[in-house]
Structures are given as C-alpha cells and as structure tokens.
Write a protein that holds these residues in place. Structure first.
Motif, PDB file in Angstrom:
ATOM      1  N   ASN A 101      15.817  25.049  -2.413  1.00 20.77           N
ATOM      2  CA  ASN A 101      14.829  24.021  -2.731  1.00 20.77           C
ATOM      3  C   ASN A 101      15.241  23.186  -3.936  1.00 20.77           C
ATOM      4  N   ILE A 102      16.489  23.369  -4.398  1.00 22.16           N
ATOM      5  CA  ILE A 102      16.982  22.663  -5.570  1.00 22.16           C
ATOM      6  C   ILE A 102      17.899  21.525  -5.135  1.00 22.16           C
ATOM      7  N   ARG A 103      17.716  20.398  -5.801  1.00 24.34           N
ATOM      8  CA  ARG A 103      18.589  19.252  -5.580  1.00 24.34           C
ATOM      9  C   ARG A 103      18.980  18.698  -6.941  1.00 24.34           C
ATOM     10  N   ILE A 104      20.263  18.425  -7.133  1.00 27.02           N
ATOM     11  CA  ILE A 104      20.752  17.858  -8.384  1.00 27.02           C
ATOM     12  C   ILE A 104      21.207  16.435  -8.113  1.00 27.02           C
ATOM     13  N   VAL A 105      20.759  15.520  -8.958  1.00 25.07           N
ATOM     14  CA  VAL A 105      21.092  14.108  -8.796  1.00 25.07           C
ATOM     15  C   VAL A 105      21.790  13.611 -10.059  1.00 25.07           C
ATOM     16  N   LYS A 106      22.944  12.985  -9.870  1.00 29.35           N
ATOM     17  CA  LYS A 106      23.620  12.297 -10.960  1.00 29.35           C
ATOM     18  C   LYS A 106      23.063  10.884 -11.012  1.00 29.35           C
ATOM     19  N   THR A 107      22.687  10.445 -12.199  1.00 31.82           N
ATOM     20  CA  THR A 107      22.041   9.153 -12.331  1.00 31.82           C
ATOM     21  C   THR A 107      22.309   8.593 -13.728  1.00 31.82           C
ATOM     22  N   THR A 108      21.467   7.681 -14.166  1.00 28.61           N
ATOM     23  CA  THR A 108      21.585   7.103 -15.509  1.00 28.61           C
ATOM     24  C   THR A 108      20.279   7.320 -16.265  1.00 28.61           C
ATOM     25  N   SER A 109      20.309   6.986 -17.540  1.00 33.86           N
ATOM     26  CA  SER A 109      19.122   7.156 -18.380  1.00 33.86           C
ATOM     27  C   SER A 109      18.013   6.163 -18.031  1.00 33.86           C
ATOM     28  N   GLU A 110      18.283   5.244 -17.141  1.00 33.91           N
ATOM     29  CA  GLU A 110      17.241   4.308 -16.712  1.00 33.91           C
ATOM     30  C   GLU A 110      16.349   4.900 -15.616  1.00 33.91           C
ATOM     31  N   ASN A 111      16.744   6.043 -15.079  1.00 34.44           N
ATOM     32  CA  ASN A 111      15.972   6.701 -14.021  1.00 34.44           C
ATOM     33  C   ASN A 111      14.590   7.084 -14.563  1.00 34.44           C
ATOM     34  N   ASP A 128      12.387   9.244 -13.556  1.00 35.89           N
ATOM     35  CA  ASP A 128      12.165  10.688 -13.672  1.00 35.89           C
ATOM     36  C   ASP A 128      12.773  11.219 -14.971  1.00 35.89           C
ATOM     37  N   PHE A 129      13.952  10.728 -15.340  1.00 37.19           N
ATOM     38  CA  PHE A 129      14.582  11.131 -16.599  1.00 37.19           C
ATOM     39  C   PHE A 129      13.731  10.686 -17.779  1.00 37.19           C
ATOM     40  N   VAL A 130      13.286   9.449 -17.770  1.00 39.22           N
ATOM     41  CA  VAL A 130      12.452   8.923 -18.859  1.00 39.22           C
ATOM     42  C   VAL A 130      11.199   9.786 -19.033  1.00 39.22           C
ATOM     43  N   ASN A 131      10.570  10.171 -17.928  1.00 37.54           N
ATOM     44  CA  ASN A 131       9.362  10.999 -18.002  1.00 37.54           C
ATOM     45  C   ASN A 131       9.662  12.404 -18.512  1.00 37.54           C
ATOM     46  N   LEU A 132      10.786  12.995 -18.073  1.00 41.95           N
ATOM     47  CA  LEU A 132      11.157  14.319 -18.581  1.00 41.95           C
ATOM     48  C   LEU A 132      11.467  14.266 -20.071  1.00 41.95           C
TER      49      LEU A 132
END
Length: 152
Positions: free
Chosen positions: A4-14, A16-20
């Motif tokens: 049930n785990i998914r890892i996504v490579k992204t940027t700091s503009e994402n 979900d990242f901003v909220n975390l």
C-alpha cells in the motif's frame, strides 16, 4: 502493508510536500518554542528538485529531500512522517530512497542535522549508519543541533 506504499520523486512545489512541511514545522515549534529565533533563518523552503513523498493508501504521510552541500556531499532535509503513520519503518524507506537518488547523481556522502530532543530521529539515523560529527555550517555553535554523516 508494503503493497500500500507508493514513493514519488517530485519537487518542493508539490502541494503534498508543502502540506507535510507545514505539519513538520508546527510539530517542531511546539516541541522547541525556545529555539524558534535561532533556527527560523535556516527554515526556508527553497525550490528543491530532490523531494520524495511517501504515500500510504494514496495519502501523503511522509517526506524528505536533499540538497547539494558541496561537490561530493548532499544534506538530508525535511524528513517527516505524520503521527498516524509512525512506527512502520516509513522514515527509513524515505531515507534509503533519498540516499539511492543522491548516489545515482554521483554524490559520495550524506550529512544531516537534527535537534537534540529528536531521540527517535537520532536512533533512526544511527541505525541507518550515520555517525555524529562536529557541527557543520550553518550549525556551528548551535549546541542544540546534532550533525551526522554517512558514506552513501
């Protein structure tokens, strides 16, 4: 659980990242209100192309990123797992993914900084092979900081 785990490579503009990161900052300021003035200048969310978000059941529950520290070192930043997802080894999964990514980009070492009350984080990093070193810039002279290093 791992399926049930998914890892996504992204940027700091994402988003979900901003909220975390907002949740991370809130937890840090609640735990260390006396340090806000010392560390606020280091707490800037820069544009970063090396962000990992971990999703559990399609919900963003953890993150981390790294930035170039020098020609052969990266610095791990913004490691966080939400309260409801702790104790499942997710932070270790995020850390390993960041290290693999950095190694693939040609870096040889990883450094990081955490605060002295972050006993769980210190234990996680030591279990992953990090050792405590003298504080590096910009943490030199900040006695509440614990700096660590590891070859990757």
């Amino acid at each position: 659980m791992k399926e049930n785990i998914r890892i996504v490579k992204t940027t700091s503009e994402n988003l979900d990242f901003v909220n975390l990161i907002a949740a991370l900052d809130k937890s840090l300021w609640e735990r260390y209100p006396e340090l806000k003035s010392d560390y606020w200048g280091n707490n800037i969310l820069e544009l970063n192309p090396n962000v990992v978000i971990l999703y559990l059941e399609d919900k963003a529950v953890g993150c981390g990123c790294f930035k170039k520290y020098d020609t052969n070192k990266i610095e791990i930043k913004r490691m966080f797992v939400s309260i409801e997802a702790r104790g499942m080894g997710l932070a270790q999964t995020i850390l390993m993914e960041l290290e693999r990514w950095a190694k693939g980009l040609g870096y040889s070492f990883s450094v990081l900084e955490t605060l002295y009350k972050q006993k769980e984080a210190i234990a996680l990093y030591q279990k992953a092979g990090y050792v405590i070193v003298d504080n590096y810039e910009p943490y030199v002279g900040l006695e509440n900081s614990i700096c660590m290093r590891k070859p990757i």
